[in-house]
Motif scaffolding. Structure first.
Motif, mmCIF file in Angstrom:
data_model
loop_
_atom_site.group_PDB
_atom_site.id
_atom_site.type_symbol
_atom_site.label_atom_id
_atom_site.label_comp_id
_atom_site.label_asym_id
_atom_site.label_seq_id
_atom_site.Cartn_x
_atom_site.Cartn_y
_atom_site.Cartn_z
ATOM 1 N N GLY A 161 0.785 -1.235 0.000
ATOM 2 C CA GLY A 161 0.000 0.000 0.000
ATOM 3 C C GLY A 161 0.809 1.272 0.000
ATOM 4 O O GLY A 161 0.301 2.343 -0.374
ATOM 5 N N ASP A 162 2.063 1.221 0.430
ATOM 6 C CA ASP A 162 2.886 2.435 0.507
ATOM 7 C C ASP A 162 3.611 2.756 -0.801
ATOM 8 O O ASP A 162 4.275 3.779 -0.897
ATOM 9 C CB ASP A 162 3.940 2.275 1.621
ATOM 10 C CG ASP A 162 3.304 2.214 2.996
ATOM 11 O OD1 ASP A 162 2.417 3.042 3.271
ATOM 12 O OD2 ASP A 162 3.679 1.332 3.791
ATOM 13 N N LYS A 180 2.685 3.572 -4.003
ATOM 14 C CA LYS A 180 2.310 4.700 -4.879
ATOM 15 C C LYS A 180 2.816 6.027 -4.298
ATOM 16 O O LYS A 180 3.463 6.822 -4.982
ATOM 17 C CB LYS A 180 0.794 4.732 -5.056
ATOM 18 C CG LYS A 180 0.350 5.779 -6.046
ATOM 19 C CD LYS A 180 -1.155 5.863 -6.147
ATOM 20 C CE LYS A 180 -1.552 7.008 -7.071
ATOM 21 N NZ LYS A 180 -2.983 7.302 -6.973
ATOM 22 N N LYS A 181 2.523 6.243 -3.020
ATOM 23 C CA LYS A 181 2.951 7.493 -2.386
ATOM 24 C C LYS A 181 4.481 7.568 -2.328
ATOM 25 O O LYS A 181 5.079 8.612 -2.599
ATOM 26 C CB LYS A 181 2.367 7.568 -0.966
ATOM 27 C CG LYS A 181 2.703 8.853 -0.241
ATOM 28 C CD LYS A 181 2.096 8.848 1.156
ATOM 29 C CE LYS A 181 2.499 10.097 1.922
ATOM 30 N NZ LYS A 181 2.056 10.044 3.324
ATOM 31 N N GLU A 198 5.453 -1.405 -10.277
ATOM 32 C CA GLU A 198 4.316 -2.245 -10.666
ATOM 33 C C GLU A 198 3.473 -1.454 -11.668
ATOM 34 O O GLU A 198 3.845 -0.351 -12.078
ATOM 35 C CB GLU A 198 3.492 -2.656 -9.439
ATOM 36 C CG GLU A 198 4.231 -3.646 -8.539
ATOM 37 C CD GLU A 198 3.339 -4.163 -7.411
ATOM 38 O OE1 GLU A 198 2.403 -4.916 -7.710
ATOM 39 O OE2 GLU A 198 3.569 -3.787 -6.247
ATOM 40 N N GLU A 199 2.334 -2.001 -12.021
ATOM 41 C CA GLU A 199 1.526 -1.414 -13.093
ATOM 42 C C GLU A 199 1.131 0.036 -12.797
ATOM 43 O O GLU A 199 0.941 0.822 -13.725
ATOM 44 C CB GLU A 199 0.254 -2.249 -13.332
ATOM 45 C CG GLU A 199 0.488 -3.561 -14.073
ATOM 46 C CD GLU A 199 0.878 -4.707 -13.146
ATOM 47 O OE1 GLU A 199 1.272 -4.462 -11.993
ATOM 48 O OE2 GLU A 199 0.800 -5.872 -13.598
ATOM 49 N N HIS A 200 0.968 0.397 -11.527
ATOM 50 C CA HIS A 200 0.518 1.756 -11.215
ATOM 51 C C HIS A 200 1.671 2.729 -10.993
ATOM 52 O O HIS A 200 1.424 3.919 -10.773
ATOM 53 C CB HIS A 200 -0.420 1.740 -9.995
ATOM 54 C CG HIS A 200 0.189 1.204 -8.727
ATOM 55 N ND1 HIS A 200 1.087 0.162 -8.700
ATOM 56 C CD2 HIS A 200 0.022 1.576 -7.435
ATOM 57 C CE1 HIS A 200 1.432 -0.086 -7.451
ATOM 58 N NE2 HIS A 200 0.811 0.756 -6.674
ATOM 59 N N ARG A 210 4.736 -13.410 -15.304
ATOM 60 C CA ARG A 210 3.790 -13.120 -16.392
ATOM 61 C C ARG A 210 3.425 -11.638 -16.435
ATOM 62 O O ARG A 210 3.314 -11.033 -17.511
ATOM 63 C CB ARG A 210 2.525 -13.972 -16.236
ATOM 64 C CG ARG A 210 2.758 -15.411 -16.616
ATOM 65 C CD ARG A 210 1.504 -16.237 -16.503
ATOM 66 N NE ARG A 210 1.807 -17.638 -16.801
ATOM 67 C CZ ARG A 210 0.926 -18.616 -16.741
ATOM 68 N NH1 ARG A 210 -0.323 -18.367 -16.372
ATOM 69 N NH2 ARG A 210 1.279 -19.851 -17.024
ATOM 70 N N ARG A 211 3.216 -11.044 -15.267
ATOM 71 C CA ARG A 211 2.899 -9.601 -15.251
ATOM 72 C C ARG A 211 4.089 -8.800 -15.770
ATOM 73 O O ARG A 211 3.911 -7.787 -16.463
ATOM 74 C CB ARG A 211 2.516 -9.161 -13.833
ATOM 75 C CG ARG A 211 1.085 -9.557 -13.459
ATOM 76 C CD ARG A 211 0.832 -9.331 -11.984
ATOM 77 N NE ARG A 211 1.048 -7.957 -11.578
ATOM 78 C CZ ARG A 211 1.241 -7.581 -10.302
ATOM 79 N NH1 ARG A 211 1.241 -8.470 -9.337
ATOM 80 N NH2 ARG A 211 1.413 -6.311 -10.007
ATOM 81 N N GLU A 267 5.860 -5.913 -22.826
ATOM 82 C CA GLU A 267 5.161 -5.742 -24.098
ATOM 83 C C GLU A 267 4.447 -4.400 -24.169
ATOM 84 O O GLU A 267 4.351 -3.786 -25.224
ATOM 85 C CB GLU A 267 4.176 -6.899 -24.297
ATOM 86 C CG GLU A 267 4.905 -8.221 -24.525
ATOM 87 C CD GLU A 267 3.996 -9.351 -24.961
ATOM 88 O OE1 GLU A 267 2.842 -9.399 -24.492
ATOM 89 O OE2 GLU A 267 4.458 -10.186 -25.766
ATOM 90 N N GLU A 272 8.581 -17.088 -20.410
ATOM 91 C CA GLU A 272 7.272 -16.510 -20.743
ATOM 92 C C GLU A 272 7.401 -15.559 -21.946
ATOM 93 O O GLU A 272 6.605 -15.601 -22.884
ATOM 94 C CB GLU A 272 6.732 -15.746 -19.526
ATOM 95 C CG GLU A 272 5.474 -14.920 -19.770
ATOM 96 C CD GLU A 272 4.224 -15.759 -19.931
ATOM 97 O OE1 GLU A 272 4.252 -16.925 -19.501
ATOM 98 O OE2 GLU A 272 3.231 -15.248 -20.482
ATOM 99 N N GLN A 330 7.939 -17.514 -25.057
ATOM 100 C CA GLN A 330 6.722 -18.199 -25.511
ATOM 101 C C GLN A 330 5.764 -17.239 -26.222
ATOM 102 O O GLN A 330 4.920 -17.651 -26.993
ATOM 103 C CB GLN A 330 6.006 -18.841 -24.320
ATOM 104 C CG GLN A 330 6.681 -20.118 -23.845
ATOM 105 C CD GLN A 330 6.015 -20.713 -22.622
ATOM 106 O OE1 GLN A 330 5.339 -20.004 -21.870
ATOM 107 N NE2 GLN A 330 6.211 -21.998 -22.407
ATOM 108 N N ARG A 331 5.909 -15.955 -25.941
ATOM 109 C CA ARG A 331 5.056 -14.972 -26.610
ATOM 110 C C ARG A 331 5.616 -14.566 -27.978
ATOM 111 O O ARG A 331 5.129 -13.633 -28.602
ATOM 112 C CB ARG A 331 4.891 -13.738 -25.724
ATOM 113 C CG ARG A 331 4.183 -14.040 -24.421
ATOM 114 C CD ARG A 331 3.974 -12.782 -23.605
ATOM 115 N NE ARG A 331 3.420 -13.108 -22.291
ATOM 116 C CZ ARG A 331 2.821 -12.205 -21.526
ATOM 117 N NH1 ARG A 331 2.688 -10.965 -21.912
ATOM 118 N NH2 ARG A 331 2.339 -12.573 -20.347
#
Lengths: 76, 272
Positions: B142-143, B145-146, B171-173, B198-199, B205, B234, B237-238
């Motif tokens: 939770g910490d 992003k900030k 991460e994604e955000h 995988r993420r 990509e 992974e 494989q893509r």
């Protein structure tokens, strides 16, 4: 990039497994809450329910993961 | 396939790791200074730790043909102790001259506290003064992003050179603001929690491989150095080519850490 059929063919079993882990966790929580007889709902459970709502909605863009991570972030 | 494992905590791993990593194509690892699972109480304990990762670990890795580099710093979690941190900081410049030390890291924030930010700032200023590469840890869960936003604000204020700064555990955000500001971004792969192979392949990509680093969580907790190979598989494989794999898993770490001449592994170009 994978084809959409390949994504489902490969990832569906994992998703099914993770979904059942989640449902079992929620059932476990409900059983514990019933045994303890407590009415208050854990804030983290509400957060999980908000995340599940994101997954349940049709999405115009593939942005579910960042939206869920935003929900799981502490307030700025 | 050749790999560079850019974020690896050998001090908390067994020699079996080095054996198996060598068998799996790892040619080099870089070990950032970190929190070893408990809070140290004495500056001298840190100094012995720095000696261990800059003297002993390179010899242990070399037996298996793996080059070992390291980063020196007071980690974010123990930065909470200002007095202790300041004592350790006095000794860091001497370690920066050692032959396998490639920069200052991992510094940054853990719980986004005022004390952490104070020591983060001091170490950033030291890195700029000594023209060092920088590896920055961002908080988990939770910490994050900030903490990422505070980090970007501080780097902008200090006018850090983005090309020489790697912001880890995106991460994604958080990946987009890091890359948009010109920094290198690192994705740390865990076998159970946080980022998965995988993420990470999804983000490679989505954002392309430029200025992106992939590393395994390999520390004292549940972790595995071989999530790196899982991610490579992974990605393969893509439909990505061997050269594209090399760019991500070997050449990008070589390019970033190669900005320090002590890191002498060159990017590989396959004959076409």
């Amino acid at each position: 990039m994978l084809y959409k059929s390949m994504v489902m063919e490969r990832d569906y079993p994992d998703c099914r497994c993770m979904l059942l882990e989640l449902s079992a966790t929620l059932d476990r929580y409900d059983r514990a809450a019933a045994t303890e007889g407590t009415a208050a709902v854990d804030a983290r459970l509400k957060l999980l329910q908000q995340c599940l709502a994101v997954l349940a909605q049709p999405s115009a863009r593939p942005d579910r993961t960042p939206r869920i991570l935003e929900l799981l972030s502490n307030p700025a | 396939m050749y790999y560079i494992q850019p974020h690896y905590h050998g001090i908390s791993r067994t020699t079996d790791d080095y054996v198996r990593m060598a068998q799996a194509g790892v040619v080099a690892v870089a070990e950032p200074s970190f929190w070893a699972g408990f809070d140290r109480r004495h500056p001298e304990t840190f100094l012995d730790y720095f000696r261990q990762i800059s003297e002993f670990e390179p010899t242990r890795a070399a037996i298996y043909g793996i080059q070992h580099y390291c980063w020196i710093a007071v980690n974010p979690k123990e930065s909470e102790n200002l007095e202790l941190s300041r004592e350790v900081l006095k000794a860091i410049p001497d370690f920066l001259a050692r032959p396998t030390v490639v920069g200052i890291g991992e510094i940054g924030l853990n719980k986004n506290t005022a004390h952490e930010l104070t020591i983060f700032r001091q170490q950033m200023e030291m890195a700029i003064q000594h023209r060092q590469l920088v590896l920055i840890h961002t908080p988990h869960l939770g910490d994050k992003k900030k903490g990422t936003q505070i980090t970007l604000d501080l780097l902008r204020e200090l006018r850090a050179d983005p090309e020489r700064v790697w912001i880890d555990h995106v991460e994604e955000h958080t990946i987009k603001p890091v890359l948009d500001a010109g920094y290198w971004a690192g994705m740390t792969l865990y076998p159970q929690t946080k980022m998965s192979p995988r993420r990470a392949a999804d983000m490679l990509e989505l954002y392309g491989s430029e200025r992106l680093l992939v590393n395994s969580a390999a520390d004292w907790g549940p972790s595995s150095p071989f999530t790196l190979q899982e991610c490579a598989m992974e990605y393969q494989q893509r439909g990505h080519t061997p050269q594209e794999l090399l760019e991500v898993f070997h050449n990008n770490p070589a390019r970033f850490m190669g900005q320090n001449p002590k890191f002498d592994i060159q990017p590989i170009r396959l004959a076409s």
